[in-house]
Motif scaffolding. Structure first.
Motif, PDB file in Angstrom:
ATOM      1  N   VAL A  45      -2.791  -2.456  -6.968  1.00  0.00           N
ATOM      2  CA  VAL A  45      -2.748  -1.014  -7.184  1.00  0.00           C
ATOM      3  C   VAL A  45      -3.565  -0.326  -6.112  1.00  0.00           C
ATOM      4  O   VAL A  45      -4.793  -0.438  -6.083  1.00  0.00           O
ATOM      5  N   GLU A  46      -2.863   0.369  -5.223  1.00  0.00           N
ATOM      6  CA  GLU A  46      -3.510   1.097  -4.142  1.00  0.00           C
ATOM      7  C   GLU A  46      -3.753   2.544  -4.578  1.00  0.00           C
ATOM      8  O   GLU A  46      -2.931   3.125  -5.304  1.00  0.00           O
ATOM      9  N   SER A  47      -4.841   3.118  -4.098  1.00  0.00           N
ATOM     10  CA  SER A  47      -5.157   4.508  -4.425  1.00  0.00           C
ATOM     11  C   SER A  47      -6.019   5.105  -3.325  1.00  0.00           C
ATOM     12  O   SER A  47      -6.505   4.382  -2.449  1.00  0.00           O
ATOM     13  N   GLY A  48      -6.189   6.414  -3.388  1.00  0.00           N
ATOM     14  CA  GLY A  48      -7.063   7.093  -2.452  1.00  0.00           C
ATOM     15  C   GLY A  48      -6.361   7.850  -1.344  1.00  0.00           C
ATOM     16  O   GLY A  48      -7.018   8.508  -0.530  1.00  0.00           O
ATOM     17  N   CYS A 105      -7.896  -0.784  -3.207  1.00  0.00           N
ATOM     18  CA  CYS A 105      -6.824  -1.655  -3.694  1.00  0.00           C
ATOM     19  C   CYS A 105      -7.428  -2.574  -4.750  1.00  0.00           C
ATOM     20  O   CYS A 105      -8.277  -3.407  -4.433  1.00  0.00           O
ATOM     21  N   ALA A 106      -6.970  -2.411  -5.974  1.00  0.00           N
ATOM     22  CA  ALA A 106      -7.431  -3.253  -7.073  1.00  0.00           C
ATOM     23  C   ALA A 106      -6.394  -4.343  -7.312  1.00  0.00           C
ATOM     24  O   ALA A 106      -5.209  -4.056  -7.501  1.00  0.00           O
ATOM     25  N   ALA A 107      -6.841  -5.583  -7.293  1.00  0.00           N
ATOM     26  CA  ALA A 107      -5.948  -6.728  -7.459  1.00  0.00           C
ATOM     27  C   ALA A 107      -6.219  -7.430  -8.781  1.00  0.00           C
ATOM     28  O   ALA A 107      -7.367  -7.606  -9.172  1.00  0.00           O
ATOM     29  N   CYS A 112      -1.817  -2.922   0.346  1.00  0.00           N
ATOM     30  CA  CYS A 112      -2.698  -4.071   0.523  1.00  0.00           C
ATOM     31  C   CYS A 112      -1.957  -5.315   0.023  1.00  0.00           C
ATOM     32  O   CYS A 112      -0.961  -5.217  -0.704  1.00  0.00           O
ATOM     33  N   ASN A 113      -2.451  -6.457   0.437  1.00  0.00           N
ATOM     34  CA  ASN A 113      -1.884  -7.704  -0.042  1.00  0.00           C
ATOM     35  C   ASN A 113      -2.805  -8.850   0.316  1.00  0.00           C
ATOM     36  O   ASN A 113      -3.695  -8.722   1.163  1.00  0.00           O
ATOM     37  N   TRP A 133       4.454  -6.846  -3.329  1.00  0.00           N
ATOM     38  CA  TRP A 133       3.780  -5.642  -2.870  1.00  0.00           C
ATOM     39  C   TRP A 133       3.553  -4.670  -4.020  1.00  0.00           C
ATOM     40  O   TRP A 133       4.337  -4.621  -4.974  1.00  0.00           O
ATOM     41  N   GLY A 134       2.493  -3.878  -3.890  1.00  0.00           N
ATOM     42  CA  GLY A 134       2.248  -2.813  -4.840  1.00  0.00           C
ATOM     43  C   GLY A 134       3.066  -1.580  -4.482  1.00  0.00           C
ATOM     44  O   GLY A 134       3.932  -1.639  -3.609  1.00  0.00           O
ATOM     45  N   GLN A 135       2.747  -0.470  -5.106  1.00  0.00           N
ATOM     46  CA  GLN A 135       3.521   0.757  -4.866  1.00  0.00           C
ATOM     47  C   GLN A 135       3.045   1.507  -3.633  1.00  0.00           C
ATOM     48  O   GLN A 135       3.742   2.373  -3.114  1.00  0.00           O
ATOM     49  N   GLY A 136       1.876   1.166  -3.142  1.00  0.00           N
ATOM     50  CA  GLY A 136       1.325   1.816  -1.966  1.00  0.00           C
ATOM     51  C   GLY A 136       0.726   3.176  -2.283  1.00  0.00           C
ATOM     52  O   GLY A 136       0.867   3.706  -3.389  1.00  0.00           O
TER      53      GLY A 136
END
Length: 125
Positions: free
Chosen positions: A5-8, A22-24, A96-97, A115-118
Protein backbone atom coordinates in the motif's frame (compact mmCIF):
# COMPACT_ATOMS: atom_id res chain seq x y z
CA UNK A 1 -2.24 -12.52 0.57
CA UNK A 2 0.39 -10.09 -0.70
CA UNK A 3 -0.38 -6.44 -0.03
CA UNK A 4 1.62 -3.32 -0.83
CA UNK A 5 0.00 0.00 0.00
CA UNK A 6 1.65 3.15 -1.27
CA UNK A 7 0.68 6.59 0.02
CA UNK A 8 1.88 10.15 0.26
CA UNK A 9 1.52 11.28 -3.32
CA UNK A 10 -0.05 14.54 -4.38
CA UNK A 11 0.27 17.70 -6.39
CA UNK A 12 3.34 19.83 -5.79
CA UNK A 13 5.08 22.68 -7.55
CA UNK A 14 8.46 22.22 -9.15
CA UNK A 15 11.17 22.47 -6.53
CA UNK A 16 8.90 21.10 -3.83
CA UNK A 17 9.10 17.93 -1.75
CA UNK A 18 7.01 14.88 -0.99
CA UNK A 19 7.51 11.83 1.18
CA UNK A 20 6.07 8.55 -0.03
CA UNK A 21 5.37 5.56 2.19
CA UNK A 22 4.88 1.91 1.33
CA UNK A 23 3.42 -0.48 3.88
CA UNK A 24 4.00 -4.15 3.12
CA UNK A 25 2.13 -7.07 4.60
CA UNK A 26 1.15 -10.65 3.96
CA UNK A 27 4.38 -11.64 2.34
CA UNK A 28 7.90 -12.43 3.43
CA UNK A 29 9.95 -9.29 2.98
CA UNK A 30 12.51 -10.33 5.50
CA UNK A 31 15.90 -10.72 3.88
CA UNK A 32 15.05 -8.81 0.72
CA UNK A 33 15.83 -5.38 -0.64
CA UNK A 34 12.93 -3.05 -1.35
CA UNK A 35 12.55 -0.77 -4.31
CA UNK A 36 10.58 2.17 -5.62
CA UNK A 37 9.44 2.38 -9.21
CA UNK A 38 7.40 4.82 -11.29
CA UNK A 39 5.32 4.87 -14.43
CA UNK A 40 4.58 8.04 -16.34
CA UNK A 41 1.69 8.23 -18.83
CA UNK A 42 2.56 6.44 -22.04
CA UNK A 43 5.85 5.13 -20.67
CA UNK A 44 7.04 1.84 -19.24
CA UNK A 45 7.44 1.36 -15.53
CA UNK A 46 11.00 2.23 -14.48
CA UNK A 47 13.26 1.70 -11.52
CA UNK A 48 13.78 4.65 -9.17
CA UNK A 49 15.61 3.50 -6.04
CA UNK A 50 16.44 0.45 -3.93
CA UNK A 51 17.53 -0.19 -0.38
CA UNK A 52 19.20 -3.31 0.93
CA UNK A 53 17.63 -5.59 3.49
CA UNK A 54 20.04 -4.31 6.13
CA UNK A 55 19.03 -0.78 5.23
CA UNK A 56 22.52 0.63 4.85
CA UNK A 57 23.16 0.37 1.12
CA UNK A 58 21.09 2.23 -1.44
CA UNK A 59 21.03 2.53 -5.21
CA UNK A 60 19.40 5.20 -7.34
CA UNK A 61 18.51 5.81 -10.93
CA UNK A 62 20.66 8.59 -12.38
CA UNK A 63 17.58 10.74 -12.93
CA UNK A 64 16.86 11.00 -9.18
CA UNK A 65 20.32 10.71 -7.66
CA UNK A 66 20.99 13.53 -5.22
CA UNK A 67 17.32 14.47 -4.98
CA UNK A 68 15.57 11.33 -3.69
CA UNK A 69 16.36 9.32 -0.55
CA UNK A 70 15.07 5.82 0.14
CA UNK A 71 14.84 4.43 3.65
CA UNK A 72 13.10 1.58 5.46
CA UNK A 73 11.77 0.73 8.89
CA UNK A 74 11.92 -3.04 9.26
CA UNK A 75 9.96 -2.97 12.50
CA UNK A 76 7.03 -1.47 10.59
CA UNK A 77 7.66 -3.31 7.32
CA UNK A 78 7.56 0.10 5.67
CA UNK A 79 9.76 1.74 3.07
CA UNK A 80 9.90 5.47 2.38
CA UNK A 81 10.94 7.72 -0.49
CA UNK A 82 11.83 11.30 0.34
CA UNK A 83 11.65 13.34 -2.85
CA UNK A 84 13.20 16.80 -2.93
CA UNK A 85 13.73 19.33 -5.72
CA UNK A 86 10.92 17.76 -7.68
CA UNK A 87 10.70 18.34 -11.42
CA UNK A 88 7.78 18.03 -13.84
CA UNK A 89 9.53 14.96 -15.29
CA UNK A 90 9.02 13.24 -11.94
CA UNK A 91 5.27 13.17 -12.57
CA UNK A 92 4.19 9.53 -12.48
CA UNK A 93 2.44 6.87 -10.46
CA UNK A 94 4.93 5.57 -7.90
CA UNK A 95 5.02 1.95 -6.76
CA UNK A 96 7.08 -0.07 -4.32
CA UNK A 97 7.94 -3.74 -4.42
CA UNK A 98 10.23 -6.35 -3.01
CA UNK A 99 13.54 -6.94 -4.71
CA UNK A 100 14.92 -10.29 -5.77
CA UNK A 101 17.88 -10.35 -3.42
CA UNK A 102 19.03 -8.68 -0.23
CA UNK A 103 21.26 -6.25 -2.12
CA UNK A 104 20.49 -2.70 -3.22
CA UNK A 105 20.86 -2.90 -6.99
CA UNK A 106 18.89 -1.82 -9.99
CA UNK A 107 15.77 -3.95 -10.12
CA UNK A 108 13.97 -4.49 -13.41
CA UNK A 109 10.26 -4.02 -12.81
CA UNK A 110 9.62 -6.57 -15.56
CA UNK A 111 10.88 -9.27 -13.22
CA UNK A 112 8.43 -8.42 -10.45
CA UNK A 113 4.77 -9.09 -9.83
CA UNK A 114 2.16 -8.42 -7.13
CA UNK A 115 2.11 -4.66 -7.52
CA UNK A 116 0.11 -2.35 -5.31
CA UNK A 117 -2.18 0.40 -6.55
CA UNK A 118 0.55 3.02 -6.51
CA UNK A 119 0.36 6.69 -5.52
CA UNK A 120 0.12 9.56 -7.98
CA UNK A 121 2.76 12.27 -7.92
CA UNK A 122 2.13 15.34 -10.05
CA UNK A 123 4.70 18.10 -10.30
CA UNK A 124 3.55 21.35 -11.87
CA UNK A 125 5.91 23.74 -13.58
Amino acid sequence: QVQLVESGGGLVQAGGSLRLSCAASGRTFSGYAMGWFRQAPGKEREFVAAISWVGINTYYADSVKGRFTISRDKTKNTVYLQMNSLKPDDTAVYYCNRGLTASATMISPKLLDNWGQGTQVTVSS
